[in-house]
Motif scaffolding. Structure first.
Motif, short mmCIF file in Angstrom:
data_model
loop_
_atom_site.label_atom_id
_atom_site.label_comp_id
_atom_site.label_asym_id
_atom_site.label_seq_id
_atom_site.Cartn_x
_atom_site.Cartn_y
_atom_site.Cartn_z
N ALA A 188 -17.47 7.88 71.63
CA ALA A 188 -15.89 7.73 71.85
C ALA A 188 -15.72 8.65 72.95
O ALA A 188 -15.01 8.34 73.97
CB ALA A 188 -15.21 8.01 70.73
N ILE A 189 -16.21 9.81 73.06
CA ILE A 189 -16.08 10.81 74.16
C ILE A 189 -16.63 10.32 75.35
O ILE A 189 -16.15 10.11 76.36
CB ILE A 189 -16.68 12.15 73.89
CG1 ILE A 189 -16.06 12.67 72.85
CG2 ILE A 189 -16.50 12.81 75.07
CD1 ILE A 189 -16.40 14.05 72.41
N ALA A 190 -17.81 9.56 75.23
CA ALA A 190 -18.54 9.07 76.56
C ALA A 190 -17.71 7.75 77.01
O ALA A 190 -17.59 7.56 78.21
CB ALA A 190 -20.00 8.53 76.12
N ALA A 191 -17.07 6.91 76.12
CA ALA A 191 -16.16 5.80 76.49
C ALA A 191 -15.01 6.14 76.97
O ALA A 191 -14.53 5.60 77.97
CB ALA A 191 -16.05 4.89 75.04
N LEU A 192 -14.46 7.35 76.55
CA LEU A 192 -13.31 7.82 77.13
C LEU A 192 -13.58 8.27 78.35
O LEU A 192 -12.60 8.18 79.59
CB LEU A 192 -12.78 9.04 76.31
CG LEU A 192 -11.61 9.87 76.74
CD1 LEU A 192 -10.38 8.56 76.93
CD2 LEU A 192 -10.96 10.70 75.80
N THR A 193 -14.68 9.04 78.70
CA THR A 193 -14.84 9.50 80.14
C THR A 193 -15.03 8.42 81.08
O THR A 193 -14.64 8.54 82.17
CB THR A 193 -16.49 10.23 80.07
OG1 THR A 193 -15.82 11.47 79.40
CG2 THR A 193 -16.50 10.96 81.54
N ASP A 194 -15.78 7.33 80.54
CA ASP A 194 -15.80 6.17 81.58
C ASP A 194 -14.47 5.43 81.90
O ASP A 194 -14.09 4.96 83.03
CB ASP A 194 -16.72 5.11 80.89
CG ASP A 194 -18.03 5.51 80.59
OD1 ASP A 194 -18.46 6.20 81.35
OD2 ASP A 194 -18.88 4.99 79.79
N ALA A 195 -13.55 5.43 80.92
CA ALA A 195 -12.28 4.89 81.09
C ALA A 195 -11.32 5.82 81.88
O ALA A 195 -10.66 5.20 82.90
CB ALA A 195 -11.70 4.94 79.63
N GLU A 196 -11.44 7.15 81.87
CA GLU A 196 -10.85 8.04 82.71
C GLU A 196 -11.44 7.71 84.24
O GLU A 196 -10.77 7.76 85.28
CB GLU A 196 -11.11 9.26 82.34
CG GLU A 196 -10.06 9.73 81.22
CD GLU A 196 -10.60 11.09 80.59
OE1 GLU A 196 -11.64 11.59 80.88
OE2 GLU A 196 -9.71 11.74 79.82
N THR A 197 -12.73 7.65 84.37
CA THR A 197 -13.27 7.37 85.57
C THR A 197 -12.78 5.94 86.31
O THR A 197 -12.30 5.98 87.41
CB THR A 197 -14.97 7.21 85.55
OG1 THR A 197 -15.50 8.43 85.20
CG2 THR A 197 -15.53 6.92 86.99
N GLU A 198 -12.45 4.81 85.33
CA GLU A 198 -12.14 3.66 85.89
C GLU A 198 -10.57 3.90 86.10
O GLU A 198 -10.35 3.15 87.27
CB GLU A 198 -12.17 2.73 84.63
CG GLU A 198 -11.43 1.38 84.67
CD GLU A 198 -11.71 0.57 85.90
OE1 GLU A 198 -10.80 -0.34 86.35
OE2 GLU A 198 -12.84 0.89 86.86
N ARG A 199 -9.85 4.33 85.24
CA ARG A 199 -8.38 4.52 85.71
C ARG A 199 -8.30 5.48 86.99
O ARG A 199 -7.37 5.19 87.51
CB ARG A 199 -7.68 5.49 84.67
CG ARG A 199 -6.27 5.42 84.74
CD ARG A 199 -5.42 6.51 84.03
NE ARG A 199 -4.05 6.48 84.11
CZ ARG A 199 -3.48 6.90 85.08
NH1 ARG A 199 -4.23 7.59 85.96
NH2 ARG A 199 -2.20 6.99 85.34
#
Length: 267
Positions: A146-157
């Protein structure tokens, strides 16, 4: 010019077709589209103004300006006017992808909220298990993912926000360019008025002399305009005060085609 009329070919600068069924409209078509029964030089820009003489006409600054240009006169603002017209002729940049960029940013922002909530929820479970002296590898791995997915989402944003800002800047630039072109269009109209006035003033003495050289009467002004303009193609004269074609050519200082009046024909 030459004309193939009545089974013979005539070469002249004064063609009288008033005894034929040739109308002003057909004569004009022949001048505009050589290769048929009439051969002549190609009409220049001033022909739009004086090419057909079919009745009295008011002569204003625009018509005088056209005649002046035909004689090589140049208005003081001509260079600036050409620059403005060139700028207005350039294609306007298009704004592409602004809506898509806005949607991408909204989706990325919503995704972060969802993923942050999941990280917090799983983090709470991990903390509770740790406090109880227990540990569930599945919960811990899920928290890490979940943390890794959040990091990816923040990069995408972040990338989406950069793209959206870039598209907004492009849109602002296009709006600024549209406003600039509106100002240029206003300037173009002003320069055109000034140029027409300057050209009309420059040629007016010649025009007034031409008025004294053409027959008196209601046709005087338009005949003077035709005389002062420099044309290459023959003028189509429908009606008018001339008894002979040779007299019309001499008076107008241009080749002429005389036809029967009564049917207006505009260039």
């Amino acid at each position: 010019m030459w004309a193939h009329v009545g089974g013979e070919t005539r070469r002249t600068n004064a063609l009288d077709l008033r005894e034929t069924d040739v109308s002003a409209a057909s004569a004009l078509r022949a001048v505009r589209d050589p290769g048929g029964w009439l051969g002549c030089p190609e009409p220049t820009a001033v022909y739009d103004v004086v090419g057909v003489l079919d009745g009295p006409r008011e002569v204003g600054p625009a018509a005088l300006a056209a005649a002046a240009r035909s004689r090589g006169y140049d208005a003081p603002a001509a260079a600036r006017l050409a620059t403005v017209r060139a700028a207005l002729a350039e294609p306007l940049p298009a704004v592409r992808g602004l809506r898509a960029a806005r949607k991408r940013l909204a989706v990325a922002s919503a995704d972060i909220d969802v993923r942050r909530e999941r990280v917090e929820r799983l983090g709470g479970k991990v903390a509770a298990l740790r406090a109880a002296g227990e540990m569930d590898d599945g919960v811990r791995d899920a928290h890490a993912r979940a943390i890794a997915a959040l990091t990816d989402a923040e990069t995408e944003r972040f990338a989406a926000a950069e793209t959206y800002e870039r598209r907004r800047e492009e849109a602002r630039a296009v709006r600024d360019e549209r406003e600039r072109r509106l100002r240029l269009a206003d300037e173009e109209r002003r320069l055109e008025r000034e140029a027409a006035a300057a050209l009309a003033a420059a040629i007016r003495p010649s025009y007034e002399r031409a008025q004294r050289a053409v027959p008196e009467g209601p046709w005087r002004d338009v005949l003077a305009l035709a005389r002062v303009a420099r044309v290459r193609a023959p003028l189509v004269v429908a009606g008018g005060p001339f008894e002979r074609a040779a007299r019309a050519a001499a008076c107008l200082d241009a080749p002429v085609v005389l036809v029967t009046g009564g049917m207006p024909a505009r260039v």
